[in-house]
Write an enzyme that holds these catalytic residues in place. Structure first.
Site, mmCIF file in Angstrom:
data_model
loop_
_atom_site.group_PDB
_atom_site.id
_atom_site.type_symbol
_atom_site.label_atom_id
_atom_site.label_comp_id
_atom_site.label_asym_id
_atom_site.label_seq_id
_atom_site.Cartn_x
_atom_site.Cartn_y
_atom_site.Cartn_z
ATOM 1 N N ALA A 105 9.979 -0.836 6.274
ATOM 2 C CA ALA A 105 9.120 -1.320 5.297
ATOM 3 C C ALA A 105 9.575 -2.068 4.188
ATOM 4 C CB ALA A 105 8.297 -0.004 4.845
ATOM 5 N N LEU A 106 8.901 -2.837 3.774
ATOM 6 C CA LEU A 106 9.493 -3.692 2.490
ATOM 7 C C LEU A 106 8.477 -3.712 1.308
ATOM 8 C CD1 LEU A 106 8.965 -6.799 2.062
ATOM 9 C CD2 LEU A 106 10.339 -6.717 4.369
ATOM 10 N N GLY A 107 8.730 -3.768 0.268
ATOM 11 C CA GLY A 107 8.028 -4.062 -1.106
ATOM 12 C C GLY A 107 8.763 -4.273 -2.312
ATOM 13 N N THR A 117 3.503 3.929 1.524
ATOM 14 C CA THR A 117 4.608 4.458 2.712
ATOM 15 C C THR A 117 5.114 5.680 2.095
ATOM 16 O OG1 THR A 117 6.321 3.262 3.935
ATOM 17 C CG2 THR A 117 6.591 3.439 1.548
ATOM 18 N N TYR A 118 6.067 6.075 2.940
ATOM 19 C CA TYR A 118 6.515 7.470 2.940
ATOM 20 C C TYR A 118 8.298 7.093 2.973
ATOM 21 C CZ TYR A 118 8.621 11.859 4.545
ATOM 22 O OH TYR A 118 9.610 12.987 4.770
ATOM 23 N N CYS A 135 1.365 1.427 4.961
ATOM 24 C CA CYS A 135 1.097 0.318 4.567
ATOM 25 C C CYS A 135 -0.183 -0.351 4.534
ATOM 26 C CB CYS A 135 2.179 -0.699 5.080
ATOM 27 S SG CYS A 135 4.041 -0.170 4.944
ATOM 28 N N GLY A 158 12.596 -2.606 -2.831
ATOM 29 C CA GLY A 158 13.466 -3.334 -1.871
ATOM 30 C C GLY A 158 12.846 -2.865 -0.293
ATOM 31 N N GLN A 177 0.689 -1.121 -0.017
ATOM 32 C CA GLN A 177 0.084 -0.104 -0.146
ATOM 33 C C GLN A 177 0.897 1.361 -0.227
ATOM 34 O OE1 GLN A 177 -3.532 0.329 -0.094
ATOM 35 N NE2 GLN A 177 -3.729 -1.913 -0.372
#
Length: 208
Positions: A137-139, A75-76, A168, A150, A73
């Protein structure tokens, strides 16, 4: 190139051209192209994943919002946060995206442990947490068996922009950073340590 992984230190770079460069690298790489890790920071920016819901941006600010192609979703990203983009040929490494996520999370857990911060995973909420507050965070996006995007580790930053989103996609999720636990290690040193742990995890064989 430890583990046949090339490290690139990019400094502070704008989000959009960096994202486009990741896409181009992944599209043009061949079976013998070395994997790469890009270490960097971004100026303030919100990013919304490909299945992201715009309503998770709770308040319009002057921080730009970029719709992108990773999972997850909103993130910053901002100064004081270490971002590592992982351009990894998973087919060649012999494992899949779920295993890569686990390796990324373990990287961060191991790094934080070196600074006496006990971190953990949460079920069904990718990332790394300390006392249920998100510290990393990761994506990822996987294309033709290769990853890009990453992780983002909060080190010493202004956390207030997180209050304008559901981080997220989780309403009311608390966010924290290494500075809140007394860590004063320079960003460059932390980035080097992070890259060392990443390479260790990425190059582990399935039976290690």
């Amino acid at each position: 190139m430890p583990g046949n992984i090339l490290l690139r230190h990019l400094g502070q770079v704008e989000y959009l051209p960096t994202w486009l460069a990741m896409q181009e690298f992944t599209a043009r790489r061949g079976p013998d192209t070395a994997d790469e890790i890009w270490l960097l920071e971004h100026p303030p920016v919100y990013t919304l994943g490909q299945a992201g819901k715009p309503e998770h941006l709770l308040q319009i600010t002057d921080i730009p919002l970029v719709n992108i192609d990773r999972g997850g979703q909103i993130t910053y990203h901002g100064p004081g946060q270490i971002v590592a983009y992982l351009l990894i040929d998973l087919k060649r490494r012999g494992y899949g995206v779920r295993d890569l996520v686990t390796r990324i999370e373990q990287t961060i857990i191991n790094l934080l442990a070196e600074h006496h911060i006990q971190a953990q995973r949460l079920t069904n909420a990718p990332g790394v947490y300390v006392d249920n507050a998100k510290i990393a965070a990761l994506g990822l996006r996987i294309k033709h068996g290769c990853s890009y995007h990453g992780l983002a580790l909060n080190v010493d930053m202004d956390l207030s922009p997180f209050s304008y989103i559901n981080p997220c996609g989780y309403q009311g999720m608390a966010v924290t950073q290494m500075r809140d636990f007394g860590v004063t290690t320079p960003m460059a040193q932390l980035a080097e340590s992070l890259s060392t742990h990443l390479i260790q995890q990425i190059t582990l064989t399935q039976n290690s």
